[in-house]
Design an enzyme around this catalytic site. Structure first.
Site, PDB file in Angstrom:
ATOM      1  N   ASP A  70       0.815  -1.212   0.000  1.00  0.00           N
ATOM      2  CA  ASP A  70       0.000   0.000   0.000  1.00  0.00           C
ATOM      3  C   ASP A  70       0.850   1.264   0.000  1.00  0.00           C
ATOM      4  O   ASP A  70       0.330   2.361  -0.131  1.00  0.00           O
ATOM      5  CB  ASP A  70      -0.926   0.004   1.218  1.00  0.00           C
ATOM      6  N   ASP A  74     -11.761  -5.959  10.438  1.00  0.00           N
ATOM      7  CA  ASP A  74     -11.860  -7.395  10.667  1.00  0.00           C
ATOM      8  C   ASP A  74     -13.163  -7.781  11.371  1.00  0.00           C
ATOM      9  O   ASP A  74     -13.867  -8.691  10.925  1.00  0.00           O
ATOM     10  CB  ASP A  74     -10.634  -7.898  11.450  1.00  0.00           C
TER      11      ASP A  74
HETATM   12  O1  LIG Z   1      -3.478   1.439   4.714  1.00  0.00           O
HETATM   13  C1  LIG Z   1      -3.116   0.388   5.233  1.00  0.00           C
HETATM   14  C2  LIG Z   1      -2.930   0.248   6.620  1.00  0.00           C
HETATM   15  C3  LIG Z   1      -2.526  -0.980   7.136  1.00  0.00           C
HETATM   16  N1  LIG Z   1      -2.304  -2.034   6.327  1.00  0.00           N
HETATM   17  C4  LIG Z   1      -1.867  -3.341   6.903  1.00  0.00           C
HETATM   18  O2  LIG Z   1      -2.693  -3.735   7.944  1.00  0.00           O
HETATM   19  C5  LIG Z   1      -1.998  -4.652   8.788  1.00  0.00           C
HETATM   20  C6  LIG Z   1      -2.317  -4.421  10.255  1.00  0.00           C
HETATM   21  O3  LIG Z   1      -1.743  -3.255  10.720  1.00  0.00           O
HETATM   22  P1  LIG Z   1      -0.967  -3.113  12.134  1.00  0.00           P
HETATM   23  O4  LIG Z   1      -0.545  -1.716  12.243  1.00  0.00           O
HETATM   24  O5  LIG Z   1       0.040  -4.174  12.295  1.00  0.00           O
HETATM   25  O6  LIG Z   1      -2.140  -3.307  13.163  1.00  0.00           O
HETATM   26  P2  LIG Z   1      -2.294  -4.273  14.412  1.00  0.00           P
HETATM   27  O7  LIG Z   1      -2.998  -3.536  15.479  1.00  0.00           O
HETATM   28  O8  LIG Z   1      -1.050  -4.938  14.790  1.00  0.00           O
HETATM   29  O9  LIG Z   1      -3.281  -5.300  13.705  1.00  0.00           O
HETATM   30  C7  LIG Z   1      -4.422  -5.917  14.231  1.00  0.00           C
HETATM   31  O10 LIG Z   1      -5.583  -5.124  14.140  1.00  0.00           O
HETATM   32  C8  LIG Z   1      -5.962  -4.710  12.826  1.00  0.00           C
HETATM   33  C9  LIG Z   1      -7.286  -3.992  12.926  1.00  0.00           C
HETATM   34  O11 LIG Z   1      -7.128  -2.716  13.413  1.00  0.00           O
HETATM   35  C10 LIG Z   1      -6.103  -5.895  11.909  1.00  0.00           C
HETATM   36  O12 LIG Z   1      -6.332  -5.447  10.614  1.00  0.00           O
HETATM   37  C11 LIG Z   1      -4.858  -6.710  11.939  1.00  0.00           C
HETATM   38  O13 LIG Z   1      -4.961  -7.826  11.124  1.00  0.00           O
HETATM   39  C12 LIG Z   1      -4.578  -7.146  13.378  1.00  0.00           C
HETATM   40  O14 LIG Z   1      -3.395  -7.906  13.434  1.00  0.00           O
HETATM   41  C13 LIG Z   1      -0.522  -4.505   8.444  1.00  0.00           C
HETATM   42  O15 LIG Z   1      -0.112  -5.653   7.761  1.00  0.00           O
HETATM   43  C14 LIG Z   1      -0.493  -3.300   7.519  1.00  0.00           C
HETATM   44  O16 LIG Z   1       0.494  -3.402   6.582  1.00  0.00           O
HETATM   45  C15 LIG Z   1      -2.487  -1.906   4.961  1.00  0.00           C
HETATM   46  O17 LIG Z   1      -2.290  -2.841   4.219  1.00  0.00           O
HETATM   47  N2  LIG Z   1      -2.893  -0.705   4.437  1.00  0.00           N
END
Ligand SMILES: O=c1ccn([C@@H]2O[C@H](COP(=O)(O)OP(=O)(O)O[C@H]3O[C@H](CO)[C@@H](O)[C@H](O)[C@H]3O)[C@@H](O)[C@H]2O)c(=O)[nH]1
Ligand SMILES: [Mn+2]
Length: 952
Positions: free
Chosen positions: A272, A651
């Site tokens: 992204d 999610d």
């Molecule tokens: O514009 C965006 C923003 C984020 N992501 C991806 O979204 C994922 C999750 O982001 P992260 O910052 O790691 O969030 P976490 O809080 O660790 O993630 C948890 O919470 C999220 C919901 O807020 C879920 O989407 C994730 O799967 C879950 O692991 C990562 O792989 C990012 O690369 C994108 O692809 N595009």
């Protein structure tokens, strides 16, 4: 043509197309064998950026071939030839004939359908026992033993009764001397009681499951021509500086090395951030995979993410270890180190963006130089036609995808990225199952896909399963898990409870979907709802709900039409291209799925796969088309189809919609954790993560998808499941009473008033009873779930810490967003990169989120000091009430203790300073208190209270 375009030794060009920007040109003989000695030849469907000269003419070609053009041409064809003699469109006849046939089929299949109506868990257990005789099922529900569950349930009922009596007592015994305080506390308690009910009852019938992976092989075979279903892996990444390429690379390598037939696996990486760094490191990774994957398979190593594998200690003295393994392992380790150096060099180079933007190795500018305004890009590595591994075997396909972004178009963050991948993968490989992972969640158990297939491919279980969710497990968390990063209570208690209802919620990563479930349909074994059956229990069904119900009905009938289309495509061998497209557009699939007939056709193939006739260069063009930024306009993507938009916790929303349609999900917990990820372990990052989750919940609360009112008419959400979804969206609001309640003891101490009147004997019993039943439910819960008391306590603590900080902010931000339309951005959680063990834990960034808990902490500390100094002044009789209040205050302080630790940073560095400060502060305040004592009048009334030591 081949002569004109230089053969690439590195695939550093990408397919890019969009809005008159760079347009790609297909390499015509892409099926040609890899170039001689082409150790670096990794391009499969790869393509080159066009010769600028024929860009214009080429662009025209594309629009002719692409689905849009196609559909348009067709719809302009006059209808006459497509109608039969009676003037009825042929496709309609076909639909009707199909419907008749289906009716006949239905009668015979009625029995099967009745059985498939998702019986309650108990029945299911019985069923499965019976079935083991007929054939071996691939999984089994292991019920939790009765002697653990029965007392648990009994205590829950007891607690409910005691709670009622307690509230009766609290409400009928107001404290007139401190009416405001009493009122506040009672309101808070009622809310806590309510949120307890929301949290408790979905845990009524928890289950465990067991899978039999070897039976899967016995039934479907293994290797190339096995009957195992294909799986498309999705990996999302956005910011290579926050999500280090090495982390993503490890995830990708662990996927490519997964223990599953190679040709059944594809890995799609969504970038992204349109970063050339991500692209280049993926190219390196594809190259490295050629050594890494055969090594993993040869020695069956675990985990198959090199970073984590090599950081594991292994015992070379164990007798089973073969000398050749030791040698190869050492060589592999060296290769990995070299690969790491190359990746790190790329990262170092990427730190400073050159003024003219990035240039690819072939000299053309990187199309993604502006992450907010760039064409869609796709590059395929490895796979069927690509480079083989060092043993000459095929490798899974690896696809780099960066969807088109343009100013003025909403991109919907991760959900949007996932939907783009759903379409790209449908066009290129169309596996019937999709497994999605965050970039930092690697495959820790190479059998993970097989585990999921034990449910998905089991005809007795899988029919109505929309996804199999695996628990999130983490690496690199401090031993005591100070900020409850592991979320053990959620993953080992709540989720098991949900598995006994309609299934676990989707948590965003480590989840294997049935592709058809993402297309917005209901489960196959549930019939379309007859109008009367809806709302059997909600008698006051208002008009609005009926309308909703109607919409649901339409979806179901559309599904029928879709099925008829599937039928048509299968029955008729020599169907006509035009007719087929006609069928698709006539049935208004384009309105829901967008203008790609290739994509729409792929959705008709329930068992996946791409048509054999498909030509890979047109497929790539179509893939570029479906990741266009405008593709989703006026479609149902994000509304009814795919990942659902409208919340930063996409999610929860996505899973919720599926459950509303009547699907069930499965919770799969293999002994060796299937996937592992990283979590932010320092206080500030952790609070921001929790803030984002809570904000997501608040967003859902204020959206049309609020589980409080969504999906009654025609919905198939079980009521306990609904209760749990309500819990996941209202929990941030608990922060309001929680903040009030945490301030109360301090205020009591400072004012000398108390929220509980003099205790009678009866009251003492209710207090005691409540106290005991709370402890007992917790203890019994620990017993059936098998989690440790420390995990439970961390969870309690973090519930308070998060509650008075992140959740509180989330509520306000959510309300602001709703009222003023202010949008909040998705701050990606930083991934641990620090090499020093737990170095991250002590990183401390001051943020406003920390203000409320700090104030509460200070207030309570001051309260305790003030209370003591007050008691010292007033003599012996005031010690009784004091202990009650101090106990209460200590409850707050104990819960906030990890927070206090976080504030202090690394303990072994700053203890003296902190102690100094606290002693100083405490004495200043207590001295002040003795001198001023503004509440002297009220403390007289308070001292008459004989208060108890029991509080709740
Ligand atoms: O514009 C965006 C923003 C984020 N992501 C991806 O979204 C994922 C999750 O982001 P992260 O910052 O790691 O969030 P976490 O809080 O660790 O993630 C948890 O919470 C999220 C919901 O807020 C879920 O989407 C994730 O799967 C879950 O692991 C990562 O792989 C990012 O690369 C994108 O692809 N595009
Ligand atoms: Mn994450």
């Amino acid at each position: 043509m081949r002569d004109e375009v230089p053969v690439l030794t590195r695939p550093l060009s990408v397919t890019a197309h969009g809005k008159g920007n760079a347009v790609e040109e297909e390499e015509e003989d892409h099926h040609a064998p890899p170039a001689a000695g082409g150790q670096h030849e990794r391009v499969t469907m790869g393509s080159h950026l066009s010769d600028r000269q024929d860009e214009g003419s080429h662009a025209r070609t594309i629009s002719n071939v692409s689905g849009v053009g196609h559909a348009r041409t067709i719809s302009s064809v006059s209808g006459s030839e497509l109608n039969d003699e009676s003037g009825k469109p042929i496709w309609k006849n076909r639909v009707e004939s199909w419907k008749e046939k289906k009716k006949e089929k239905k009668a015979s299949a009625k029995k099967a359908a009745a059985k498939a109506q998702a019986p309650p868990v108990e029945e299911q257990i019985m069923d499965e026992k019976d079935l083991t005789d007929a054939y071996e099922s691939l999984s089994q529900i292991i019920p939790i033993s009765k002697n653990k569950l029965t007392p648990y349930r009994a205590v829950i009922i007891m607690r409910l009764v005691v709670l009622g009596l307690f509230f009766h007592y609290r409400i009928t015994n107001p404290v007139y001397s401190a009416f405001g305080l009493w009122m506040t506390s009672v309101i808070c308690e009622v809310w806590f009681g309510f949120s307890w009910i929301l949290d408790q009852f979905p845990k009524w019938c928890p289950v465990n499951r067991e899978t039999y992976v070897d039976r899967l092989v016995a039934r479907y075979g293994d290797g190339e021509d096995s009957g195992l279903a294909a799986v498309d892996f999705f990996v999302s990444t956005v910011d290579p500086l926050k999500e280090p390429p090495l982390v993503t690379a490890n995830t990708v390598l662990s996927i490519l090395a997964v223990d599953y037939p190679v040709e059944k696996i594809s890995c799609y990486v969504s970038d992204d951030g349109s970063a050339m760094l991500t692209f280049e490191s993926l190219a390196e990774t594809a190259e490295f995979a050629r050594k890494w994957v055969p090594f993993c398979k040869k020695y069956s190593i675990e985990p198959r993410a090199p970073e984590f594998y090599f950081s594991q200690k292994i015992d070379y003295l164990k007798d089973k270890i073969h000398p050749s393994f030791v040698k190869e392992r050492r060589a592999m380790k060296r290769d990995y180190e070299e690969y790491k150096v190359r990746i790190n060099a790329l990262v170092a180079k990427a730190q400073k963006t050159p003024e003219e933007g990035w240039i690819m190795q072939d000299g053309t500018p990187w199309p993604g130089n502006n992450p907010r305004d760039h064409p869609g890009m796709i590059q395929v590595f490895l796979g069927e036609t690509g480079a083989r591994d060092f043993d000459g075997n095929e490798l899974p396909r690896l696809v780099y995808v960066s969807r088109e972004k343009r100013p003025g178009y909403q991109h919907h963050k991760k959900a949007g990225a996932m939907n783009a991948l759903v379409r790209v993968s449908a066009v290129l490989t169309n596996a019937p199952y999709i497994l999605n992972l965050d970039c930092d969640h690697y495959v820790n158990n190479s059998k993970a896909v097989r585990e999921a297939m034990c449910f998905m491919m089991d005809p007795s279980v899988g029919r109505d399963v929309c996804y199999v969710q695996f628990p999130q497990r983490f690496d690199g968390i401090d031993r005591s898990d100070r900020y409850a990063n592991r979320n053990v209570v959620f993953f080992d208690v709540n989720m098991k409870g949900l598995d006994g209802l309609q299934g676990p919620v989707y948590v965003g990563t480590g989840c294997c979907f049935y592709r058809q479930a993402l297309y917005g349909y209901g489960p196959p074994s549930l019939p379309a709802l007859p109008k009367s059956s809806v709302c059997s229990w909600c008698c006051c069904c208002p008009k609005k709900k009926a309308e909703k119900n109607e919409r649901e009905m339409n979806r179901d009938s559309r599904r029928e039409d879709l099925e008829s289309a599937i039928f048509n495509l299968r029955e008729i061998d020599n169907y006509d291209e035009y007719e087929r497209s006609m069928l698709i557009s006539q049935m208004s699939f384009e309105k829901s799925f967008g203008l790609s007939s290739v994509f729409i056709e792929s959705t008709l193939m329930e068992h996946g796969g791409v048509p054999e006739s498909a030509n890979s260069s047109t497929l790539i063009k179509e893939a570029i088309h479906v990741i266009g930024c405008g593709y989703e306009e006026k479609t149902e993507w994000g509304k009814e189809i795919g990942w659902i938009y409208g919340s930063v916790t996409e999610d929860i929303l996505t899973g919720f919609k599926m459950h509303c349609r009547g699907w069930r999900s499965i919770y799969c917990m293999p002994v060796r954790p299937a996937f592992k990820g990283s979590a932010p372990i320092n206080l500030s990052d952790r609070l921001h993560q929790v803030l984002r989750w809570a904000l997501g919940s608040v967003e859902i609360f204020f959206s049309r998808h609020c589980p409080l009112w969504y999906g009654y008419g025609g919905g198939r959400l079980k009521w306990l499941q609904r209760l749990s979804y309500i819990n996941t969206i209202v929990y941030p609001f608990t922060s309001l009473p929680l903040v009030a309640y945490c301030c109360l003891p301090a205020i009591c101490l400072l004012t000398g008033k108390f929220i509980i009147p003099t205790l009678s004997n009866a009251a003492t019993i209710w207090f005691l009873g409540l106290f005991i039943s709370i402890i007992m439910t917790s203890v019994l819960e620990l017993r059936w779930s098998g989690i440790g008391i420390e995990d439970w306590w961390r969870n309690e603590q973090f519930w308070v810490i998060g509650g008075v900080s992140a959740h509180l902010f989330a509520v306000f931000q959510g309300i602001l967003k709703m009222v003023a339309g202010l949008d909040t951005n998705f701050t990606v959680t930083a991934k641990a990169t620090d090499d020093t063990e737990f170095g991250e834990l002590y990183i401390f960034k001051w943020t406003t989120v920390l203000i409320p808990p700090t104030s509460i902490l200070v207030l309570n500390l001051v309260g305790v000091v003030a209370g003591f100094s007050d008691a010292l002044n007033s003599g012996y009789e005031s010690w009784g009430p004091l202990f009650g209040k101090v106990f209460f205050s200590m409850w707050v302080i104990m819960h906030l203790y990890p927070f206090l630790k976080g504030l202090m940073g690394r303990q072994n560095r700053t203890p003296t300073i902190v102690i100094l400060w606290s002693v100083l502060l405490a004495s200043v305040f207590s001295l002040l208190w003795v001198k001023i004592d503004p509440f002297i009048g009220s403390s007289e009334t308070a001292s008459t209270n004989v208060c108890s030591n029991f509080d709740c």
